[in-house]
Design an enzyme around this catalytic site. Structure first.
Site, PDB file in Angstrom:
ATOM      1  N   GLU A 107       0.811  -1.206   0.000  1.00  0.00           N
ATOM      2  CA  GLU A 107       0.000   0.000   0.000  1.00  0.00           C
ATOM      3  C   GLU A 107       0.849   1.263   0.000  1.00  0.00           C
ATOM      4  O   GLU A 107       2.022   1.257   0.378  1.00  0.00           O
ATOM      5  CB  GLU A 107      -0.958   0.006   1.183  1.00  0.00           C
ATOM      6  CG  GLU A 107      -0.279   0.065   2.537  1.00  0.00           C
ATOM      7  CD  GLU A 107      -1.291  -0.132   3.672  1.00  0.00           C
ATOM      8  OE1 GLU A 107      -2.136  -1.037   3.567  1.00  0.00           O
ATOM      9  OE2 GLU A 107      -1.210   0.607   4.659  1.00  0.00           O
ATOM     10  N   CYS A 125       3.957   8.458   0.815  1.00  0.00           N
ATOM     11  CA  CYS A 125       4.656   7.461   1.630  1.00  0.00           C
ATOM     12  C   CYS A 125       4.675   6.148   0.853  1.00  0.00           C
ATOM     13  O   CYS A 125       3.629   5.534   0.616  1.00  0.00           O
ATOM     14  CB  CYS A 125       3.932   7.304   2.968  1.00  0.00           C
ATOM     15  SG  CYS A 125       4.815   6.271   4.151  1.00  0.00           S
ATOM     16  N   CYS A 132       7.211  -6.880   6.291  1.00  0.00           N
ATOM     17  CA  CYS A 132       8.462  -6.419   6.890  1.00  0.00           C
ATOM     18  C   CYS A 132       8.994  -7.485   7.835  1.00  0.00           C
ATOM     19  O   CYS A 132       8.227  -8.131   8.559  1.00  0.00           O
ATOM     20  CB  CYS A 132       8.227  -5.112   7.663  1.00  0.00           C
ATOM     21  SG  CYS A 132       9.748  -4.367   8.310  1.00  0.00           S
ATOM     22  N   CYS A 136       8.579  -4.792  14.421  1.00  0.00           N
ATOM     23  CA  CYS A 136       8.432  -3.813  15.502  1.00  0.00           C
ATOM     24  C   CYS A 136       7.080  -4.049  16.187  1.00  0.00           C
ATOM     25  O   CYS A 136       6.060  -4.265  15.523  1.00  0.00           O
ATOM     26  CB  CYS A 136       8.510  -2.390  14.945  1.00  0.00           C
ATOM     27  SG  CYS A 136      10.124  -1.999  14.214  1.00  0.00           S
ATOM     28  N   CYS A 139       3.777  -2.072  15.167  1.00  0.00           N
ATOM     29  CA  CYS A 139       3.590  -1.824  13.737  1.00  0.00           C
ATOM     30  C   CYS A 139       2.659  -2.864  13.124  1.00  0.00           C
ATOM     31  O   CYS A 139       2.903  -4.076  13.236  1.00  0.00           O
ATOM     32  CB  CYS A 139       4.936  -1.839  13.022  1.00  0.00           C
ATOM     33  SG  CYS A 139       4.810  -1.611  11.232  1.00  0.00           S
ATOM     34  N   CYS A 372       0.010   2.729   8.209  1.00  0.00           N
ATOM     35  CA  CYS A 372       0.629   1.799   7.274  1.00  0.00           C
ATOM     36  C   CYS A 372       0.292   0.356   7.625  1.00  0.00           C
ATOM     37  O   CYS A 372       0.442  -0.080   8.755  1.00  0.00           O
ATOM     38  CB  CYS A 372       2.146   1.990   7.291  1.00  0.00           C
ATOM     39  SG  CYS A 372       2.973   0.988   6.055  1.00  0.00           S
TER      40      CYS A 372
END
Length: 399
Positions: A107, A125, A132, A136, A139, A372
């Site tokens: 996205e 962005c 990922c 984290c 996130c 995000c």
């Protein structure tokens, strides 16, 4: 298999066999033209068509010879990733979900300046990976796991689509871009979407080179920002290769807490991270007013106390820094809450009194899940539910 299905497969195979010119650097594209027996200067012409005019149809590239246009039509293409979902917020924020090769989803979000001016700042962005690997704890993207790196075409294609979205029909179809109205509306780019950019180093750097190139997007180096969670060796490599703005996803002022929030800190602790940041600012191509942006998500009762603010002041020391405090944007099953406005402002005041430029990010696009990773998760979930429903229908038909 009928003739229609056979022809569809043939067309798909032909499309996949073509070389996608989107995302190629000027050097790569010049090498491509030499490989097909053409002059290298054709690269500059094609780059201008793609990025300055928004043209992807070789037949419309009128300063190329007819024979070259025909050759390119057979052997090459300019293909951005496929838009499978989009949402436009009432506040001007725009968000897209792209399907990339293999069916994975990423996205992109475009955030306009708060002043709402037609020609005002528009920050895009961009994602660099599918998912990922850094995980984290706060996130949404990290909770989806890591699938693969994006190609340069898939990275730069996000910027191409964002610009094209201002020149399309009401359905936002990229088949109907009015090239006569083409204008590069995106003024700022941040590599801060899904993924860790420095873990997909070469495609990310190639994409940023085109963002900076006067023949392509011509963005200022201060308007292109790479955000990293702290891949220290690649920070040193980037400093030697490309001069863009640097942001660090810090989120904690001490190693113990950052080990919990940003696990890569266990490999590259804060002392190493701060040394790499100082190298980027002071030791390699030093520039007046060059600084690092510190991204710091505010988590209620976790990293938002006065003590944490004072530790952050001590950690940054003389590093020229602009600190961006980010109210946490909750996602389903998140283990954190957003800090109160009073707490965020108290934290900000400590940093400001210590001499740092400190801003509080205004939440934008709340009505379209602009944090995000949120929208991809929803679209993927709807896709799975749809597939399950279709399968249930087939099962009933076969019983």
């Amino acid at each position: 298999m009928n003739s229609i299905e056979i022809n569809a497969i043939k067309l798909l195979d032909e499309a996949q066999a073509k070389t996608n010119l989107l995302g190629m650097t000027p050097t790569q594209l010049a090498d491509y033209f030499k490989s097909i027996g053409e002059k290298p200067f054709r690269a500059t012409q094609v780059i201008k068509w793609i990025y300055q005019q928004g043209v992807t149809d070789f037949e419309k590239m009128t300063n190329l010879s007819k024979s070259l246009r025909d050759k390119l039509s057979i052997h090459a293409c300019v293909t951005p990733p496929k838009v499978i979902h989009r949402q436009y917020s009432d506040d001007g924020t725009r968000k897209w979900v792209f399907e990339v090769t293999g069916g994975s989803l990423v996205e992109t979000v475009l955030i306009p300046a708060e002043d709402g001016k037609v020609n005002g700042r528009k920050t895009l962005c961009i994602s660099s990976q599918v998912g990922c690997a850094l995980d984290c704890s706060f996130c949404s993207t990290g909770k989806q796991g890591f699938e693969r790196d994006l190609t340069a075409a898939e990275i730069l294609g996000q910027l191409w689509v964002a610009n094209a979205s201002y020149m399309t029909d009401a359905q936002d179809s990229l088949e109907y871009v009015d090239h006569s109205l083409w204008e590069n509306n995106v003024t700022n780019v941040v590599m801060m979407g899904m993924g860790e950019p420095l873990l997909n180093y070469r495609p990310v750097v190639s994409s940023m080179e085109l963002m900076l190139s006067d023949h392509a997007y011509g963005l200022s180096k201060r308007r292109v920002t790479l955000s990293t969670s702290g891949v220290v060796p690649k920070m040193y490599e980037l400093a030697q290769e490309l001069d863009v703005a640097l942001a660090i996803s810090l989120h904690a002022p001490n190693d113990e807490l950052r080990n919990e929030l940003v696990p890569i800190n266990k490999k590259y602790p804060l002392e190493q991270l701060m040394a790499a940041a100082r190298n980027y600012v002071f030791e390699v191509n030093p520039r007046h007013k060059k600084h690092v942006t510190i991204e710091y998500v505010m988590l209620d009762g976790v990293n938002d106390s006065d003590v944490h603010a004072e530790q952050l002041v001590a950690l940054l020391g003389d590093l020229p820094s602009k600190i961006n405090l980010i109210p946490f944007n909750p996602f389903p099953h998140a283990n954190y809450d957003k800090s109160s406005n009073n707490r965020i402002h108290a934290f900000s005041n400590i940093l400001s009194q210590a001499g740092f430029v400190c801003t509080i990010r205004q939440t934008r696009g709340d009505d379209i899940d602009a944090a995000c990773g949120q929208l991809v998760g929803q679209v993927a979930d709807r896709t799975r539910r749809s597939a399950a429903w279709q399968q249930s229908i087939k099962d009933r038909e076969n019983t």
